[in-house]
Motif scaffolding. Structure first.
Motif, PDB file in Angstrom:
ATOM      1  N   ASP A   1       0.767  -1.250  -0.067  1.00 61.19           N
ATOM      2  CA  ASP A   1       0.065  -0.014   0.020  1.00 61.19           C
ATOM      3  C   ASP A   1       0.790   1.303  -0.051  1.00 61.19           C
ATOM      4  O   ASP A   1       2.182   1.153  -0.003  1.00 61.19           O
ATOM      5  CB  ASP A   1      -1.135  -0.256   1.058  1.00 61.19           C
ATOM      6  N   GLU A   2       0.382   2.307   0.021  1.00 57.34           N
ATOM      7  CA  GLU A   2       1.212   3.579  -0.013  1.00 57.34           C
ATOM      8  C   GLU A   2       1.961   3.879   1.226  1.00 57.34           C
ATOM      9  O   GLU A   2       3.219   4.374   0.753  1.00 57.34           O
ATOM     10  CB  GLU A   2       0.024   4.908   0.019  1.00 57.34           C
TER      11      GLU A   2
ATOM     12  N   VAL B   1      -1.799   0.206  -9.969  1.00 58.77           N
ATOM     13  CA  VAL B   1      -2.337   0.702  -8.968  1.00 58.77           C
ATOM     14  C   VAL B   1      -3.927   0.799  -8.841  1.00 58.77           C
ATOM     15  O   VAL B   1      -4.516   1.014 -10.093  1.00 58.77           O
ATOM     16  CB  VAL B   1      -1.976   2.226  -8.481  1.00 58.77           C
ATOM     17  N   ALA B   2      -4.608   0.282  -7.890  1.00 62.57           N
ATOM     18  CA  ALA B   2      -6.247   0.413  -7.796  1.00 62.57           C
ATOM     19  C   ALA B   2      -6.621   0.466  -6.418  1.00 62.57           C
ATOM     20  O   ALA B   2      -5.834   0.386  -5.499  1.00 62.57           O
ATOM     21  CB  ALA B   2      -6.453  -1.116  -8.337  1.00 62.57           C
ATOM     22  N   GLU B   3      -7.868   0.787  -6.323  1.00 66.92           N
ATOM     23  CA  GLU B   3      -8.409   1.124  -4.972  1.00 66.92           C
ATOM     24  C   GLU B   3      -8.989  -0.317  -4.447  1.00 66.92           C
ATOM     25  O   GLU B   3      -9.212  -0.144  -3.139  1.00 66.92           O
ATOM     26  CB  GLU B   3      -9.835   1.966  -5.294  1.00 66.92           C
TER      27      GLU B   3
ATOM     28  N   GLU C   1      -6.669  -7.554  -9.549  1.00 69.73           N
ATOM     29  CA  GLU C   1      -6.856  -8.800 -10.050  1.00 69.73           C
ATOM     30  C   GLU C   1      -7.000  -8.688 -11.720  1.00 69.73           C
ATOM     31  O   GLU C   1      -6.544  -9.456 -12.556  1.00 69.73           O
ATOM     32  CB  GLU C   1      -7.957  -9.505  -9.500  1.00 69.73           C
ATOM     33  N   GLN C   2      -7.817  -7.671 -11.824  1.00 69.61           N
ATOM     34  CA  GLN C   2      -8.239  -7.436 -13.446  1.00 69.61           C
ATOM     35  C   GLN C   2      -6.733  -6.986 -14.138  1.00 69.61           C
ATOM     36  O   GLN C   2      -6.716  -7.442 -15.221  1.00 69.61           O
ATOM     37  CB  GLN C   2      -9.431  -6.631 -13.651  1.00 69.61           C
TER      38      GLN C   2
ATOM     39  N   PHE D   1      -4.000   0.095  -3.380  1.00 72.02           N
ATOM     40  CA  PHE D   1      -2.878  -0.903  -3.429  1.00 72.02           C
ATOM     41  C   PHE D   1      -2.341  -0.720  -4.669  1.00 72.02           C
ATOM     42  O   PHE D   1      -2.713  -0.546  -5.842  1.00 72.02           O
ATOM     43  CB  PHE D   1      -3.744  -2.241  -3.371  1.00 72.02           C
ATOM     44  N   ALA D   2      -0.963  -1.359  -4.461  1.00 69.45           N
ATOM     45  CA  ALA D   2      -0.138  -1.306  -5.819  1.00 69.45           C
ATOM     46  C   ALA D   2       0.366  -2.704  -5.882  1.00 69.45           C
ATOM     47  O   ALA D   2       0.725  -3.510  -5.014  1.00 69.45           O
ATOM     48  CB  ALA D   2       1.012  -0.337  -5.461  1.00 69.45           C
ATOM     49  N   ALA D   3       0.763  -3.284  -7.226  1.00 73.76           N
ATOM     50  CA  ALA D   3       1.145  -4.663  -7.436  1.00 73.76           C
ATOM     51  C   ALA D   3       2.445  -4.282  -8.362  1.00 73.76           C
ATOM     52  O   ALA D   3       2.309  -3.256  -9.315  1.00 73.76           O
ATOM     53  CB  ALA D   3       0.255  -5.413  -8.252  1.00 73.76           C
TER      54      ALA D   3
END
Length: 502
Positions: free
Chosen positions: A342-343, A362-364, A370-371, A413-415
């Motif tokens: 996370d940040e 990066v997504a909320e 996942e997408q 969140f970051a992947a």
């Protein structure tokens, strides 16, 4: 017809005269070769080192410079750690995996403090300060670092103590280490010839190794070694044919070497009937930032955690490459690995220590990640929910990450895709690949004094080996510093044994 650069031994009776003669011949001028050359010269032998490159160094000079030392070194004591050889041996026996050489580990651990002083006497500097966070290479000149000793399961085996000893250099210290060791070998009286590729051992009628055949600038030269030949030629990660035959899982990944680890020394020994050990074993450095992994979670291509993220980062790589397909549990990409942070976790690692790594996606929500990443629907959502539940309770029941690094992750969140690669500060350019950087661990079977053993575990007269050309301490596990530590320690033994051979 003679095949050029054949490893088939040449009979001494076929050599009419030798171009060069010496007492001890060391083949390869990395850390193991320099250590062998110093001790052989110090014992009074005439010593010649041959190396195929244009100067000393090899993979040792390109390394981080960490040397795995413990048992109560002055640096450990100055940093407040009362280590013992027994605790060091217990850790190494577990960490170096199935097939680790317990006798060598115990010998190495018992002699570790003496070996530290030997390195200091050769001019290698160590600063008595500790770097206390997960990393590949500290960005400071701190002389001590953790290498997984304070992570599960090793915390259950012995009192944790950091044992990664680093020469006093910011970032990579291998060059400084080699400068010190090569200068020491030279000061002891060893001489060297470069641009010499050794291809063949010369063998007397009684089976004793008495010299080598080499090529320099296209010309064949023969070298007689009156007391012994020490092979310190490195592993075989640069030889794809050998990888295909012995360690096919290492094919196709970034190679950690100086480009000269072609297995020549191992093959020369095998041609004489030498035994080998663990040729299928390898180290796997996954392209992730350990500080980010420890602050988040690491998942495979199924979106599942598979190891405690605060462990030695090379262990994460080995788990990713060697364990993901076991039992048919996952028929996907072996090195599909994502670091999820996370940040707060990302910003907690100072930018210079991120080595240029940026979030891939990066997504909320984990569902959105996942997408974006192609992970199975619901996989990361379930994994993150479970992780946050454990973090809130303060105990990682699944993988035993230390409470120090256990914290619920919050949106956004970051992947980070490990295949995007990482770039140490000293390097530049695109590093995208499989996400894994590898080298081999197996090699010639040797005893505690560096004698190469045949298939009946009898010493081959006149032949010695150390470094990655030999199997050394390792089974199917690895810890940073055990290559340089093993190579220098048993390189010293091999050099002394060769000098005393007659």
């Amino acid at each position: 017809m003679t095949v050029r650069n054949s490893v088939t031994p040449r009979a001494a009776g076929e050599v009419a005269s030798y171009d060069i003669e010496t007492d001890v011949l060391v083949v390869g001028y990395g850390a193991a070769g320099a250590s062998a050359a110093f001790e052989a010269a110090h014992a009074g032998a005439q010593v010649l080192v041959l190396d195929r490159a244009g100067g000393p160094g090899g993979a040792s000079a390109m390394s981080g410079g960490e040397i795995y030392l413990g048992g109560g070194t002055p640096v450990q004591l100055a940093c407040g750690f009362n280590d013992t050889p027994e605790a060091m041996a217990a850790f190494l026996t577990a960490a170096l995996g199935v097939g680790a050489d317990v006798a060598k580990i115990e010998e190495y651990s018992a002699g570790s403090v003496e070996h530290f002083h030997w390195l200091v006497d050769r001019g290698v500097p160590f600063k008595p300060t500790l770097w206390d966070s997960p990393t590949w290479v500290p960005p400071t000149d701190d002389g001590l670092m953790w290498l997984g000793e304070n992570s599960w399961p090793f915390t259950e085996l012995a009192t944790p103590a950091p044992r990664g000893h680093r020469p006093t250099a910011n970032d990579f210290g291998g060059k400084l280490l080699m400068e010190c060791l090569a200068a020491a070998a030279e000061s002891a009286g060893a001489t060297a010839m470069f641009d010499c590729y050794v291809s063949t051992l010369i063998v007397a009628r009684d089976g004793a190794v008495v010299g080598v055949v080499a090529r320099q600038y296209g010309k064949e030269i023969t070298v007689r070694a009156r007391r012994g030949v020490v092979l310190t030629t490195g592993g075989f990660v640069d030889n794809d044919d050998m990888l295909a035959a012995h360690a096919p899982q290492l094919l196709g990944h970034t190679k950690v070497s100086a480009g000269t680890d072609d297995g020549s020394g191992i093959r020369m020994g095998q041609a004489l009937g030498a035994g080998v050990r663990h040729l299928s074993a390898g180290q796997v450095g996954m392209s992730l930032i350990p500080g980010l992994a420890a602050r988040g979670l690491v998942v495979n291509g199924l979106g599942r955690r598979f190891v405690n993220e605060d462990t030695y980062p090379g262990r994460i790589g080995q788990h990713a490459l060697y364990r993901q397909n076991m039992g048919g549990s996952w028929a996907g990409d072996d090195t599909a690995v994502w670091v999820i942070v996370d940040e707060t976790g990302f910003e907690d690692v100072p930018e210079p220590q991120r080595w240029g790594v940026r979030p891939t996606h990066v997504a909320e929500t984990p569902g959105e990640l996942e997408q974006l990443t192609g992970l199975p629907t619901g996989s990361l959502t379930a994994t993150l929910a479970r992780y946050n539940e454990l973090a809130t309770a303060g105990t990682d029941l699944d993988h035993h990450k230390s409470p120090r690094w256990l914290r619920p992750l919050t949106a956004p969140f970051a992947a980070i895709d490990v295949k995007a690669g990482i770039r140490p500060p000293s390097e530049s350019g695109d590093r995208r690949g499989t996400g894994a950087s590898v080298f081999t661990l197996g090699g010639l079977h040797t005893d505690l004094d560096g004698h190469v053993l045949d298939l009946d575990t009898r010493p081959i007269p006149g032949l010695f080996a150390a470094g990655r050309a030999a199997n050394g301490l390792h089974g199917f596990g690895y810890i940073s510093g055990t290559s340089l530590g093993d190579g220098t320690f048993f390189g010293r033994r091999a050099g002394t044994s060769a000098a005393r051979n007659s």
